[in-house]
Design a protein around this motif. Structure first.
Motif, PDB file in Angstrom:
ATOM      1  N   ALA A  42      21.322  22.364   1.772  1.00 14.40           N
ATOM      2  CA  ALA A  42      20.891  20.988   1.988  1.00 14.40           C
ATOM      3  C   ALA A  42      22.090  20.046   1.997  1.00 14.40           C
ATOM      4  O   ALA A  42      23.007  20.168   1.189  1.00 14.40           O
ATOM      5  CB  ALA A  42      19.904  20.587   0.898  1.00 14.40           C
ATOM      6  N   ILE A  43      22.069  19.084   2.939  1.00 12.10           N
ATOM      7  CA  ILE A  43      23.116  18.069   3.054  1.00 12.10           C
ATOM      8  C   ILE A  43      22.523  16.716   2.673  1.00 12.10           C
ATOM      9  O   ILE A  43      21.507  16.294   3.242  1.00 12.10           O
ATOM     10  CB  ILE A  43      23.695  18.006   4.481  1.00 12.10           C
ATOM     11  N   ALA A  44      23.161  16.045   1.723  1.00  9.51           N
ATOM     12  CA  ALA A  44      22.670  14.737   1.288  1.00  9.51           C
ATOM     13  C   ALA A  44      22.790  13.735   2.428  1.00  9.51           C
ATOM     14  O   ALA A  44      23.748  13.781   3.215  1.00  9.51           O
ATOM     15  CB  ALA A  44      23.462  14.258   0.076  1.00  9.51           C
ATOM     16  N   PRO A  45      21.828  12.792   2.554  1.00  4.77           N
ATOM     17  CA  PRO A  45      21.879  11.795   3.642  1.00  4.77           C
ATOM     18  C   PRO A  45      23.204  11.037   3.699  1.00  4.77           C
ATOM     19  O   PRO A  45      23.687  10.706   4.788  1.00  4.77           O
ATOM     20  CB  PRO A  45      20.706  10.864   3.305  1.00  4.77           C
ATOM     21  N   GLY A  46      23.812  10.763   2.551  1.00  5.73           N
ATOM     22  CA  GLY A  46      25.063  10.015   2.545  1.00  5.73           C
ATOM     23  C   GLY A  46      26.251  10.779   3.093  1.00  5.73           C
ATOM     24  O   GLY A  46      27.306  10.192   3.332  1.00  5.73           O
ATOM     25  N   LYS A  47      26.098  12.091   3.322  1.00 10.25           N
ATOM     26  CA  LYS A  47      27.212  12.903   3.822  1.00 10.25           C
ATOM     27  C   LYS A  47      27.078  13.269   5.299  1.00 10.25           C
ATOM     28  O   LYS A  47      27.916  13.981   5.829  1.00 10.25           O
ATOM     29  CB  LYS A  47      27.337  14.181   2.989  1.00 10.25           C
ATOM     30  N   LEU A  48      26.025  12.769   5.958  1.00 16.25           N
ATOM     31  CA  LEU A  48      25.812  13.138   7.365  1.00 16.25           C
ATOM     32  C   LEU A  48      26.940  12.640   8.256  1.00 16.25           C
ATOM     33  O   LEU A  48      27.234  13.250   9.287  1.00 16.25           O
ATOM     34  CB  LEU A  48      24.475  12.579   7.852  1.00 16.25           C
ATOM     35  N   GLY A  49      27.558  11.526   7.888  1.00 13.20           N
ATOM     36  CA  GLY A  49      28.666  10.988   8.681  1.00 13.20           C
ATOM     37  C   GLY A  49      30.015  11.528   8.277  1.00 13.20           C
ATOM     38  O   GLY A  49      31.038  11.100   8.826  1.00 13.20           O
ATOM     39  N   LYS A  50      30.039  12.469   7.334  1.00 14.28           N
ATOM     40  CA  LYS A  50      31.310  13.003   6.847  1.00 14.28           C
ATOM     41  C   LYS A  50      31.480  14.496   7.136  1.00 14.28           C
ATOM     42  O   LYS A  50      32.602  14.966   7.323  1.00 14.28           O
ATOM     43  CB  LYS A  50      31.424  12.768   5.342  1.00 14.28           C
ATOM     44  N   VAL A  51      30.381  15.234   7.160  1.00 12.45           N
ATOM     45  CA  VAL A  51      30.461  16.676   7.379  1.00 12.45           C
ATOM     46  C   VAL A  51      30.655  16.958   8.867  1.00 12.45           C
ATOM     47  O   VAL A  51      29.842  16.545   9.696  1.00 12.45           O
ATOM     48  CB  VAL A  51      29.186  17.386   6.871  1.00 12.45           C
ATOM     49  N   GLU A  52      31.756  17.650   9.224  1.00 10.76           N
ATOM     50  CA  GLU A  52      32.082  17.930  10.621  1.00 10.76           C
ATOM     51  C   GLU A  52      31.637  19.335  11.023  1.00 10.76           C
ATOM     52  O   GLU A  52      31.530  20.229  10.193  1.00 10.76           O
ATOM     53  CB  GLU A  52      33.587  17.774  10.849  1.00 10.76           C
ATOM     54  N   LEU A  53      31.396  19.496  12.324  1.00  7.54           N
ATOM     55  CA  LEU A  53      30.951  20.769  12.884  1.00  7.54           C
ATOM     56  C   LEU A  53      32.103  21.456  13.604  1.00  7.54           C
ATOM     57  O   LEU A  53      32.798  20.826  14.417  1.00  7.54           O
ATOM     58  CB  LEU A  53      29.781  20.535  13.850  1.00  7.54           C
ATOM     59  N   GLU A  54      32.312  22.716  13.323  1.00  3.24           N
ATOM     60  CA  GLU A  54      33.421  23.471  13.911  1.00  3.24           C
ATOM     61  C   GLU A  54      32.951  24.465  14.970  1.00  3.24           C
ATOM     62  O   GLU A  54      33.751  25.040  15.689  1.00  3.24           O
ATOM     63  CB  GLU A  54      34.172  24.235  12.818  1.00  3.24           C
TER      64      GLU A  54
END
Length: 464
Positions: free
Chosen positions: A147-159
């Motif tokens: 699970a990814i917290a809503p506040g981290k959606l703009g920080k977690v990058e996709l590789e």
């Protein structure tokens, strides 16, 4: 008179300066004198050398402009490849389907690119009434199952290669106080056999009462987590069948004694192994014998500290009997001893509930040699050898009273069993021959696993 020619006309004789000394014409004058009238001559810069031609720029063989153009093109191509590489697309799995995103895109950017607009959840009172529409979580996002917290959606990058799931948001409850009641697990005992161990550890359950901060409501949520009951399994050992090989474990109670060293010598001479259960109150006076057992490669367990019926003890006294014996052996050998054979072989369900975290297993026997009755060495040999079978556990007594009889009977027992195709092993080695049991049981390890709890005392569930 010698013949020669001059480069000037005879009608135009060279002039000499007047004066006491005569000088030759200067270089320019000589050059003009050598050139014939109306003749065509090449200049130094004409056809040879690298001089400039008037009005024509560089010489015909100069390729520097082309080289500059090629270098510029190569640089532009390199810069374009860098831009492409940095902004290239990568494949991910989005909501179970293949999708393409720009590398290093954040989850938030990927959602926008694919026009994902999940609906947010609601804010609920403790009784599930809606306090505020869309007051819950914005969305529910998992990346590779996490699970990814809503506040981290703009920080977690996709590789590339990730599995991304985006769903509607969840309802959330108002801030509230929780009054918890812990529900203790119970315990059941199943099966029959000499090897007893914890198959399932107990987990506490809980019931809760919530009081909302905003609504002020008080709600009994009941049981929010069911307790997990502990299960003690009793079983025998079933060695995997190998052609011509059978296994028996020899065990000695009430060790050490004045005969322990003789027993070790017999085992070594006969290439046999055994398990010795140590009486804790004997260790201090017989430390050398306990050390000799450990160094010989044979196995150690305990008979608790004193020769008392453990089923008659309180929980505190029971735990003291087990820990004191284990500590006494560990102080001499340097190794913990969690394997227990209780005096008289008795260990009740209440004993398990009070001390299952202190033992790896409780192991009794399948064949009692009867040597403690002192019937004579011959009868001890007959009792064991006439009833033995694959996977059996044989009980002997290593005490001052029975030691002489045991030392006489033991070589005969070993010789007879080995002639019948038996290999004499420790309890751990015997359990290792049972593929199923060996996966569940380690005789060298004890302790309460994280998140588990001891079951409550009281009426137990019936054995299966």
């Amino acid at each position: 008179m010698p013949r020669y020619t001059t480069s000037y006309s005879m009608n135009n004789k060279p002039r000499y300066r007047k004066g006491p000394s005569r000088q030759l014409p200067n270089a320019r004058g000589r050059q003009q004198q050598r050139r014939r009238k109306d003749a065509q001559y090449l200049r130094h810069t004409q056809g040879f050398g690298g001089g400039r031609r008037p009005g024509r720029g560089y010489g015909g063989n100069d390729r520097r402009p082309y080289a500059i153009i090629m270098v510029g093109c190569a640089f532009l191509l390199f810069a374009a490849s860098i831009v492409w590489y940095v902004n290239r697309g990568v494949e991910i799995t989005l909501n179970g389907e293949p999708a393409k995103v720009r590398i290093h895109s954040t989850i938030e950017q990927a959602m926008a690119e694919h026009e994902l607009t999940p609906s947010p959840g609601d804010l609920l009172a403790v009784d599930d009434e809606v306090l505020k529409r869309d007051g819950g979580t914005k969305c529910t996002v998992t990346l590779n199952g996490k699970a990814i917290a809503p506040g981290k959606l703009g920080k977690v990058e996709l590789e590339g290669g990730e599995k991304l799931t985006v769903e509607d948001g969840k309802d959330v409850y108002e801030k509230h106080d929780v009054a918890v009641t812990e529900l203790m697990p119970k315990m059941s005992v199943k099966g029959a056999g000499p090897v007893r161990y914890v198959e399932t550890w107990g987990e506490a359950g809980r019931s809760e009462i919530w009081t909302g901060h905003t609504s002020g409501k008080v709600v009994d949520k009941g049981i929010v987590k069911e307790p997990v009951d502990a299960v003690v399994s009793c079983t025998g050992v079933n060695p995997a069948r190998k052609k011509g090989v059978k296994y028996v474990a020899l065990t000695f109670d009430e060790s050490p004694s004045t005969h322990t060293q003789e027993i070790l010598e017999i085992l070594e001479k006969k290439d046999a192994k055994a398990t010795f259960f140590i009486a804790g109150d004997k260790v201090k006076k017989n430390a050398a014998a306990v050390q000799a057992i450990a160094k010989s490669g044979n196995e150690l367990g305990t008979n608790a500290y004193a020769d008392k019926d453990l089923t008659e003890l309180s929980g505190e006294d029971l735990r003291a009997q087990i820990t004191r014996a284990s500590d006494a052996v560990e102080n001499v050998t340097g190794s913990a001893v969690p394997l227990l054979r209780p005096p008289f072989g008795e260990f009740s369900p209440d004993n398990w509930a009070q001390a299952m975290d202190l033992v790896s297993a409780v192991v009794t026997w399948t064949i009692d040699s009867g040597d403690w009755l002192q019937p004579g060495a011959g009868e001890v040999v007959d009792t064991v050898t006439s009833s033995v079978s694959n996977g059996d556990i044989v009980l002997f007594t290593d005490s001052g009273a029975t030691g002489a009889q045991l030392v006489e009977a033991l070589p005969q027992v070993i010789d007879t069993l080995q002639s019948q195709g038996y290999k004499l092993v420790t309890l751990s080695e015997l359990i290792a021959t049972d593929k199923d049991l060996s996966k569940k049981l380690d005789l060298g390890r004890a302790g309460l696993p994280k998140g588990k709890t001891l079951p409550s005392l009281g009426e137990d569930k019936p054995a299966e």
